[in-house]
Write an enzyme that holds these catalytic residues in place. Structure first.
Site, PDB file in Angstrom:
ATOM      1  N   CYS A  49     -17.516 -16.000 -11.012  1.00 44.25           N
ATOM      2  CA  CYS A  49     -19.042 -15.634 -10.330  1.00 44.25           C
ATOM      3  C   CYS A  49     -20.059 -16.700 -10.292  1.00 44.25           C
ATOM      4  O   CYS A  49     -21.231 -16.333  -9.376  1.00 44.25           O
ATOM      5  CB  CYS A  49     -19.366 -14.064  -9.625  1.00 44.25           C
ATOM      6  SG  CYS A  49     -17.817 -13.121  -8.674  1.00 44.25           S
ATOM      7  N   ASP A  74       1.084  -1.055  -0.266  1.00 45.08           N
ATOM      8  CA  ASP A  74       0.065   0.022  -0.036  1.00 45.08           C
ATOM      9  C   ASP A  74       0.964   0.850   0.012  1.00 45.08           C
ATOM     10  O   ASP A  74       0.655   1.710   0.218  1.00 45.08           O
ATOM     11  CB  ASP A  74      -0.814   0.182   0.972  1.00 45.08           C
ATOM     12  CG  ASP A  74      -1.938  -1.098   1.485  1.00 45.08           C
ATOM     13  OD1 ASP A  74      -2.018  -1.533   0.447  1.00 45.08           O
ATOM     14  OD2 ASP A  74      -2.236  -1.435   2.384  1.00 45.08           O
TER      15      ASP A  74
HETATM   16  S1  SF4 Z   1     -20.417 -12.923  -3.625  1.00 47.58           S
HETATM   17 FE1  SF4 Z   1     -19.333 -11.163  -5.243  1.00 47.58          FE
HETATM   18  S2  SF4 Z   1     -18.185 -12.381  -5.670  1.00 47.58           S
HETATM   19 FE2  SF4 Z   1     -19.289 -13.810  -4.296  1.00 47.58          FE
HETATM   20  S3  SF4 Z   1     -19.371 -15.035  -5.744  1.00 47.58           S
HETATM   21 FE3  SF4 Z   1     -21.168 -13.846  -5.425  1.00 47.58          FE
HETATM   22  S4  SF4 Z   1     -21.148 -12.078  -7.205  1.00 47.58           S
HETATM   23 FE4  SF4 Z   1     -19.068 -13.823  -6.649  1.00 47.58          FE
END
Ligand code: SF4
Ligand code: SF4
Length: 311
Positions: free
Chosen positions: A182, A126
């Site tokens: 996702c 950072d």
């Molecule tokens: S909570 Fe959000 S980041 Fe996690 S798998 Fe589901 S869509 Fe993807």
């Protein structure tokens, strides 16, 4: 060399290491547009040094590679005896992660210079204008979730990132960035209490509770407090609901107990410094923390158990 480095990194406690080329990172254009659209709140430092973010070799002359390192933080949410919480990354019982990780990275950088004399390395935690998540993604360590976190399948997203930039001619280490996993899930977007996650990968930082409870200067408005639940520093909700963080969720069982909110409100600067001065809580500081606590305590009380999260 890479396998030796991975072994050494694992011995130090890192859970993953990846190497990417020192060139314009993925998502630089998106980041640029995000800044131009003013979605970064008052974090004006993000506007600066765009040319360095685009060309990371400007951080280290002759830089060949960027080593991304992943170090875990606790999966247990620290809490007070009166039922309030803070974000996991703040680790109130440990020294600020910047210094801890720098020491570990120094050991790795020394290994690189022993193997490649007359090369230079620079450690960034950072501490430099670098698109850290983008380089970690480019190295193949994990994918970027719709909540904008870097996610490692089988581990989740509760970790810090550190980087070592190096001029050493590390052997070719070809990996492909990981595709987004996702699927149809949008739990993070649905759960975000402030609407900051407006769409997949689309964060308005000015609405995000992590920003509002730590970086934002000025009082904590009642309208913000109403979205904070019982968490008075940061917000982990878009990570808590992510199914990738439910892996090994119960692996840690020890509670991380903070002083009560009453005790924190009664602290003076010296007491705060003695208790939290070397921790990540020094970033928001005592004044901001007190403002946050007062704002959420002024709301009608709720059942703490409803919001206590252990995964
Ligand atoms: S909570 Fe959000 S980041 Fe996690 S798998 Fe589901 S869509 Fe993807
Ligand atoms: S940290 Fe909290 S407020 Fe910020 S995007 Fe995630 S869920 Fe929303």
């Amino acid at each position: 060399m890479i396998s030796d480095l991975i072994e050494k990194a694992k011995g130090l406690g890192f859970i993953s290491l990846g190497v990417s080329r020192a060139e314009t990172p993925p998502f630089f254009d998106q980041f640029s547009k995000w800044i131009c659209a003013g979605r970064h709140g008052e974090m004006s430092w993000l506007e600066r040094h765009m040319e360095i973010r685009q060309h990371p070799r400007r951080l280290l002359e002759g830089c060949n590679s960027i080593i991304s390192l992943v170090y875990p933080y606790t999966k247990i949410k620290p809490c007070t005896p009166d039922g309030f919480t803070i974000a996991r990354y703040s680790e109130p019982k440990k020294n600020d992660y910047h210094r801890r990780l720098r020491q570990m990275c120094l050991a790795l950088a020394e290994s690189i210079s022993e193997r490649y004399p007359k090369t230079n390395s620079r450690i960034c935690i950072d501490s430099a204008p670098l698109l850290e998540r983008s380089f970690a993604y480019a190295s193949g360590i994990g994918f970027i979730g719709k909540n904008n976190s870097l996610i490692i399948p089988g581990y989740g997203s509760y970790f810090f990132l550190a980087e070592i930039l190096t001029t050493a001619p590390l052997p070719a280490y070809e990996t492909s960035p990981m595709e987004n996993l996702c699927g149809q899930c949008k739990s993070c977007i649905e759960a975000c209490p402030s609407g900051a996650l407006e769409a997949p990968f689309n964060l308005d930082a000015a609405k995000c509770l992590s920003y509002l409870t730590i970086e934002h200067k000025g009082p904590t408005d009642r309208s913000v407090a109403m979205k904070m639940g019982r968490c008075f520093i940061g917000c982990d909700i878009c990570q808590e609901v992510c199914p990738y963080n439910h892996v090994n969720a119960q692996a840690e069982s020890e509670e991380i107990m903070l002083p009560s909110t009453e005790e924190i409100l009664n602290m003076d600067d010296r007491q705060f410094s003695d208790t939290f001065g070397d921790t990540a809580l020094s970033r928001p500081g005592l004044c901001k923390i007190k403002q946050n606590i007062l704002a959420i305590r002024s709301l009608p009380s709720r059942d703490p158990g409803q919001e206590k999260t252990i995964y």
